[in-house]
Design a protein around this motif. Structure first.
Motif, PDB file in Angstrom:
ATOM      1  N   VAL A   6       0.688  -1.065   0.038  1.00 53.02           N
ATOM      2  CA  VAL A   6       0.099  -0.013  -0.101  1.00 53.02           C
ATOM      3  C   VAL A   6       0.869   1.377  -0.090  1.00 53.02           C
ATOM      4  O   VAL A   6       1.791   1.371   0.828  1.00 53.02           O
ATOM      5  N   THR A   7       0.602   2.030  -0.937  1.00 55.29           N
ATOM      6  CA  THR A   7       1.275   3.426  -0.849  1.00 55.29           C
ATOM      7  C   THR A   7       0.579   4.357  -0.266  1.00 55.29           C
ATOM      8  O   THR A   7      -0.764   4.505  -0.481  1.00 55.29           O
ATOM      9  N   SER A   8       1.145   4.972   0.558  1.00 52.63           N
ATOM     10  CA  SER A   8       0.206   6.109   1.511  1.00 52.63           C
ATOM     11  C   SER A   8       1.009   7.545   1.407  1.00 52.63           C
ATOM     12  O   SER A   8       2.239   7.712   1.601  1.00 52.63           O
ATOM     13  N   HIS A   9       0.054   8.459   1.332  1.00 52.28           N
ATOM     14  CA  HIS A   9       0.570   9.818   1.322  1.00 52.28           C
ATOM     15  C   HIS A   9       0.456  10.503   2.621  1.00 52.28           C
ATOM     16  O   HIS A   9      -0.456  10.340   3.210  1.00 52.28           O
ATOM     17  N   LEU A  10       1.774  10.745   3.359  1.00 55.42           N
ATOM     18  CA  LEU A  10       1.560  11.136   4.770  1.00 55.42           C
ATOM     19  C   LEU A  10       2.186  12.637   4.694  1.00 55.42           C
ATOM     20  O   LEU A  10       2.774  13.104   4.000  1.00 55.42           O
ATOM     21  N   VAL A  11       1.391  13.215   5.343  1.00 59.96           N
ATOM     22  CA  VAL A  11       1.796  14.730   5.830  1.00 59.96           C
ATOM     23  C   VAL A  11       1.695  15.059   7.136  1.00 59.96           C
ATOM     24  O   VAL A  11       0.767  14.686   7.825  1.00 59.96           O
ATOM     25  N   GLY A  12       2.580  15.703   7.781  1.00 58.29           N
ATOM     26  CA  GLY A  12       2.681  16.192   9.108  1.00 58.29           C
ATOM     27  C   GLY A  12       3.873  16.818   9.476  1.00 58.29           C
ATOM     28  O   GLY A  12       4.484  17.582   8.763  1.00 58.29           O
ATOM     29  N   ASP A  13       4.144  16.897  10.802  1.00 60.66           N
ATOM     30  CA  ASP A  13       5.355  17.710  11.182  1.00 60.66           C
ATOM     31  C   ASP A  13       6.528  16.836  11.368  1.00 60.66           C
ATOM     32  O   ASP A  13       7.374  17.370  12.104  1.00 60.66           O
ATOM     33  N   PHE A  14       7.056  15.912  10.546  1.00 59.43           N
ATOM     34  CA  PHE A  14       8.076  15.063  10.407  1.00 59.43           C
ATOM     35  C   PHE A  14       9.060  15.692   9.362  1.00 59.43           C
ATOM     36  O   PHE A  14       8.603  16.377   8.283  1.00 59.43           O
ATOM     37  N   PRO A  15      10.332  15.347   9.295  1.00 60.40           N
ATOM     38  CA  PRO A  15      11.295  15.922   8.313  1.00 60.40           C
ATOM     39  C   PRO A  15      11.029  15.044   7.117  1.00 60.40           C
ATOM     40  O   PRO A  15      10.741  14.115   7.255  1.00 60.40           O
ATOM     41  N   GLY A  16      10.803  16.092   6.153  1.00 61.87           N
ATOM     42  CA  GLY A  16      10.790  15.427   4.501  1.00 61.87           C
ATOM     43  C   GLY A  16       9.301  15.165   4.284  1.00 61.87           C
ATOM     44  O   GLY A  16       8.645  14.842   3.126  1.00 61.87           O
ATOM     45  N   SER A  17       8.271  15.839   5.132  1.00 62.30           N
ATOM     46  CA  SER A  17       6.857  15.925   4.886  1.00 62.30           C
ATOM     47  C   SER A  17       6.784  16.931   3.850  1.00 62.30           C
ATOM     48  O   SER A  17       7.088  17.870   3.673  1.00 62.30           O
ATOM     49  N   PRO A  18       5.515  16.625   2.922  1.00 67.13           N
ATOM     50  CA  PRO A  18       4.850  15.167   2.757  1.00 67.13           C
ATOM     51  C   PRO A  18       5.731  14.376   2.037  1.00 67.13           C
ATOM     52  O   PRO A  18       6.694  14.361   1.147  1.00 67.13           O
ATOM     53  N   ILE A  19       5.416  12.979   2.241  1.00 64.22           N
ATOM     54  CA  ILE A  19       5.938  11.790   1.575  1.00 64.22           C
ATOM     55  C   ILE A  19       5.184  10.708   1.017  1.00 64.22           C
ATOM     56  O   ILE A  19       3.980  10.548   2.028  1.00 64.22           O
ATOM     57  N   ASP A  20       5.314   9.969   0.049  1.00 61.07           N
ATOM     58  CA  ASP A  20       4.771   8.554  -0.013  1.00 61.07           C
ATOM     59  C   ASP A  20       5.488   7.712   0.315  1.00 61.07           C
ATOM     60  O   ASP A  20       6.799   7.524   0.055  1.00 61.07           O
ATOM     61  N   LEU A  21       5.132   6.893   1.063  1.00 62.40           N
ATOM     62  CA  LEU A  21       5.489   5.618   1.636  1.00 62.40           C
ATOM     63  C   LEU A  21       5.043   4.240   1.197  1.00 62.40           C
ATOM     64  O   LEU A  21       3.777   4.337   1.016  1.00 62.40           O
ATOM     65  N   ARG A  22       5.786   3.313   1.205  1.00 65.91           N
ATOM     66  CA  ARG A  22       5.363   1.970   0.758  1.00 65.91           C
ATOM     67  C   ARG A  22       5.158   1.224   2.096  1.00 65.91           C
ATOM     68  O   ARG A  22       6.194   1.046   2.697  1.00 65.91           O
ATOM     69  N   PHE A  23       4.018   0.676   2.271  1.00 65.71           N
ATOM     70  CA  PHE A  23       3.822   0.013   3.331  1.00 65.71           C
ATOM     71  C   PHE A  23       3.655  -1.534   2.809  1.00 65.71           C
ATOM     72  O   PHE A  23       2.662  -1.893   2.230  1.00 65.71           O
ATOM     73  N   ILE A  24       4.618  -2.587   3.063  1.00 66.35           N
ATOM     74  CA  ILE A  24       4.737  -3.901   2.706  1.00 66.35           C
ATOM     75  C   ILE A  24       4.230  -4.651   3.638  1.00 66.35           C
ATOM     76  O   ILE A  24       4.780  -4.956   4.776  1.00 66.35           O
ATOM     77  N   PHE A  25       2.849  -5.176   3.598  1.00 70.08           N
ATOM     78  CA  PHE A  25       2.133  -6.146   4.500  1.00 70.08           C
ATOM     79  C   PHE A  25       2.238  -7.727   4.037  1.00 70.08           C
ATOM     80  O   PHE A  25       2.017  -8.027   2.845  1.00 70.08           O
ATOM     81  N   THR A  26       2.317  -8.423   5.071  1.00 76.01           N
ATOM     82  CA  THR A  26       1.928  -9.758   5.190  1.00 76.01           C
ATOM     83  C   THR A  26       1.102 -10.093   5.983  1.00 76.01           C
ATOM     84  O   THR A  26       1.247 -10.012   7.104  1.00 76.01           O
ATOM     85  N   ILE A  27      -0.232 -10.822   5.482  1.00 78.21           N
ATOM     86  CA  ILE A  27      -1.162 -11.273   6.262  1.00 78.21           C
ATOM     87  C   ILE A  27      -1.362 -12.659   6.658  1.00 78.21           C
ATOM     88  O   ILE A  27      -0.883 -13.464   5.815  1.00 78.21           O
ATOM     89  N   ALA A  28      -1.534 -12.927   7.947  1.00 74.54           N
ATOM     90  CA  ALA A  28      -1.894 -14.456   8.541  1.00 74.54           C
ATOM     91  C   ALA A  28      -3.117 -14.226   9.155  1.00 74.54           C
ATOM     92  O   ALA A  28      -3.454 -13.690  10.229  1.00 74.54           O
ATOM     93  N   GLY A  29      -4.154 -14.841   8.374  1.00 71.82           N
ATOM     94  CA  GLY A  29      -5.494 -15.041   8.934  1.00 71.82           C
ATOM     95  C   GLY A  29      -6.121 -13.735   8.938  1.00 71.82           C
ATOM     96  O   GLY A  29      -6.144 -12.972   7.737  1.00 71.82           O
ATOM     97  N   ASP A  30      -6.561 -13.324  10.084  1.00 73.44           N
ATOM     98  CA  ASP A  30      -7.175 -12.116  10.099  1.00 73.44           C
ATOM     99  C   ASP A  30      -6.251 -10.981  10.650  1.00 73.44           C
ATOM    100  O   ASP A  30      -6.891  -9.779  11.164  1.00 73.44           O
ATOM    101  N   ARG A  31      -4.960 -11.203  10.807  1.00 73.94           N
ATOM    102  CA  ARG A  31      -4.151 -10.192  11.386  1.00 73.94           C
ATOM    103  C   ARG A  31      -2.968  -9.935  10.336  1.00 73.94           C
ATOM    104  O   ARG A  31      -2.679 -10.648   9.621  1.00 73.94           O
ATOM    105  N   ILE A  32      -2.019  -8.932  10.747  1.00 71.54           N
ATOM    106  CA  ILE A  32      -0.979  -8.670  10.168  1.00 71.54           C
ATOM    107  C   ILE A  32       0.204  -9.492  10.773  1.00 71.54           C
ATOM    108  O   ILE A  32       0.420  -9.328  11.899  1.00 71.54           O
TER     109      ILE A  32
END
Length: 108
Positions: free
Chosen positions: A75-101
């Motif tokens: 999932v690519t997500s667009h983050l905006v906030g008070d952190f260095p480098g904002s705004p930024i698009d980050l990639r969230f790489i998930f592996t799912i097991a059943g109904d949890r991450i």
């Protein structure tokens, strides 16, 4: 149009607006999170990771793209906030097991 995220991932992005405990409940007991060069194993470590990040920074995260790659969901997500480098698009790489991450790696 909102993305049709798998339920555990949708729960993660909803919990991301809450606290560390809410995030930790999205994961399996022995889940692994990799973020900013550090690795967190287990729900307690994941809760602490999220709580620390929430203390340091205020941000919003909006998923903007979804890709399935084998047994992972990216999932690519667009983050905006008070952190260095904002705004930024980050990639969230998930592996799912059943109904949890089971694992999450966050990359720029």
């Amino acid at each position: 149009m909102p993305l049709d995220l798998p339920k555990p991932i949708a729960a993660y992005f909803t919990a991301d607006r809450a606290d560390g405990e809410a995030i930790a409940r999205c994961f399996t007991e022995d889940a692994v999170v990799k973020d900013e060069g550090r690795t967190y194993v287990g729900r307690a470590a994941i809760a602490a990771w999220k709580s620390e990040a929430s203390t340091k920074y205020t941000y919003t995260s909006e998923p903007i793209a979804l890709e399935n790659a084998g047994d992972t969901t990216i999932v690519t997500s667009h983050l905006v906030g008070d952190f260095p480098g904002s705004p930024i698009d980050l990639r969230f790489i998930f592996t799912i097991a059943g109904d949890r991450i089971a694992s999450l790696e966050i990359k720029a």
